[in-house]
Enzyme design. Sequence first.
Site, PDB file in Angstrom:
ATOM      1  N   GLU A 126       0.852  -1.200   0.000  1.00 13.31           N
ATOM      2  CA  GLU A 126       0.000   0.000   0.000  1.00 13.31           C
ATOM      3  C   GLU A 126       0.885   1.247   0.000  1.00 13.31           C
ATOM      4  O   GLU A 126       2.105   1.144   0.206  1.00 13.31           O
ATOM      5  CB  GLU A 126      -0.899   0.005   1.236  1.00 13.31           C
ATOM      6  CG  GLU A 126      -1.875  -1.150   1.291  1.00 13.31           C
ATOM      7  CD  GLU A 126      -2.798  -1.089   2.505  1.00 13.31           C
ATOM      8  OE1 GLU A 126      -3.674  -1.966   2.610  1.00 13.31           O
ATOM      9  OE2 GLU A 126      -2.648  -0.166   3.338  1.00 13.31           O
ATOM     10  N   ALA A 129       2.315   1.099   3.389  1.00  7.03           N
ATOM     11  CA  ALA A 129       2.650  -0.224   3.922  1.00  7.03           C
ATOM     12  C   ALA A 129       3.371  -1.023   2.844  1.00  7.03           C
ATOM     13  O   ALA A 129       2.754  -1.523   1.913  1.00  7.03           O
ATOM     14  CB  ALA A 129       1.384  -0.963   4.369  1.00  7.03           C
ATOM     15  N   HIS A 339      31.833  -3.149 -21.030  1.00  8.54           N
ATOM     16  CA  HIS A 339      31.373  -2.601 -22.312  1.00  8.54           C
ATOM     17  C   HIS A 339      31.860  -1.167 -22.535  1.00  8.54           C
ATOM     18  O   HIS A 339      31.841  -0.662 -23.668  1.00  8.54           O
ATOM     19  CB  HIS A 339      29.833  -2.599 -22.371  1.00  8.54           C
ATOM     20  CG  HIS A 339      29.223  -3.917 -22.751  1.00  8.54           C
ATOM     21  ND1 HIS A 339      29.129  -4.973 -21.874  1.00  8.54           N
ATOM     22  CD2 HIS A 339      28.675  -4.345 -23.916  1.00  8.54           C
ATOM     23  CE1 HIS A 339      28.532  -5.994 -22.482  1.00  8.54           C
ATOM     24  NE2 HIS A 339      28.254  -5.635 -23.726  1.00  8.54           N
ATOM     25  N   GLY A 341      31.836   2.761 -22.846  1.00 13.22           N
ATOM     26  CA  GLY A 341      30.798   3.688 -23.302  1.00 13.22           C
ATOM     27  C   GLY A 341      29.657   2.981 -24.005  1.00 13.22           C
ATOM     28  O   GLY A 341      28.499   3.416 -23.938  1.00 13.22           O
ATOM     29  N   GLU A 364       9.631  -8.584  -3.323  1.00 12.61           N
ATOM     30  CA  GLU A 364       9.663  -9.824  -2.526  1.00 12.61           C
ATOM     31  C   GLU A 364      10.477  -9.629  -1.244  1.00 12.61           C
ATOM     32  O   GLU A 364      11.045 -10.577  -0.702  1.00 12.61           O
ATOM     33  CB  GLU A 364      10.231 -10.989  -3.342  1.00 12.61           C
ATOM     34  CG  GLU A 364       9.503 -11.277  -4.639  1.00 12.61           C
ATOM     35  CD  GLU A 364       8.202 -12.044  -4.460  1.00 12.61           C
ATOM     36  OE1 GLU A 364       7.901 -12.441  -3.321  1.00 12.61           O
ATOM     37  OE2 GLU A 364       7.487 -12.222  -5.457  1.00 12.61           O
TER      38      GLU A 364
END
Length: 384
Positions: A126, A129, A339, A341, A364
């Site tokens: 919520e 919550a 990787h 840039g 979770e």
Amino acid sequence: MIRDTETLQILLDSLHQFVDEVLIPRENEVAEADAIPQDILDQMREMGLFGLTIPEAYGGLGVTMEEEVNIAFELGRTSPAFRSYIGTNNGIGSIGILLDGTEEQRHQYLPQLASGELLSSFCLTEPDAGSDAGSLKTTAVRDGDSYILNGTKRFITNAPHAGIYTVMARTNPQIKGASGISAFIVERGTPGVVLGKTDHKMGHKGAHTCDVIFDNARVPASQLLGGVEGVGFKTAMKVLDKGRLHIAALSVGAAERMLDDALHYALERKQFGQPIAEFQLIQAMLADSKAEIYAARCMVLDAARKRDEGKNVSTEASCAKMFSTEMCGRVADRCVQIHGGAGYVSEYAIERFYRDVRLFRLYEGTTQIQQIIIARNMIREAQR
């Protein structure tokens, strides 16, 4: 526990091929359209992916926890949107009904969930919550043969598409904690159930969430999960304990995909006249990632096997979820670095995965909640 190694391997091989030949090639399409194409959903239904964890008696495959995490390792290798769409039917949207629903409720909903005819959602979080789920404010007041539900649920996965919602609501306002919470199966289209606008998220394009608002929604008393008040929070905790192992396994699969992409990039990308994979600092990032993925995979499998043996794996599930999701974040960061840039532009999948996997440490149960669960369980054991 693996019931039939040969049958499971056939399923995993088919899934591996499906991920490689169908899902991975269409990841960009899903990300750009923010939707999973209907033909892919149809293929997922045909493969039985919506009912993986639902027992065969209700039309599913009834996989064990160990079998489920092996499946999640495969699904984790592609965009999380695909797994998310089938995830609620195999996890939080169906397991509560399976574990604590009445036999009538199981027969009414589980076959439709297993076939993919019906999509489910789990309404716990919520606006005020989240981690403190026991403080939820949504109310369910008995009125004759019905309950009147009022309140708002937030960040609800698959809510825009779901046909049923498992809703946690407070039936006893005198009890402020978890014992006053009950669970209800609320059908889409129930008067008073309103869906908010679809959330625009950092990642997980194609996986949709939104608010589910209850405004004097009248729900038949027969929709009270299990027909018993006051056990909804216990149901939620049972569901989340299993889901944490699933997310841990998903994180392992995603990390393996990212590392595989980074390794191939490092072998192809040349600097100073040689592939960057030859540079020791690149090798260190590759090696650290490989070791952490291996450790996480072992943790997930060990906890899954213990759960299949009927053991209480509250601590192990939290350990696996905490370590695997944090590991996945570290691997994502290293793979962007490898990787260079190129990792910051959308031409390469790592840019999308870097954003997608950030959610694993939040839902979770956040990493911090897992730490609290682990420590409290340790203290409880020591004081016995």
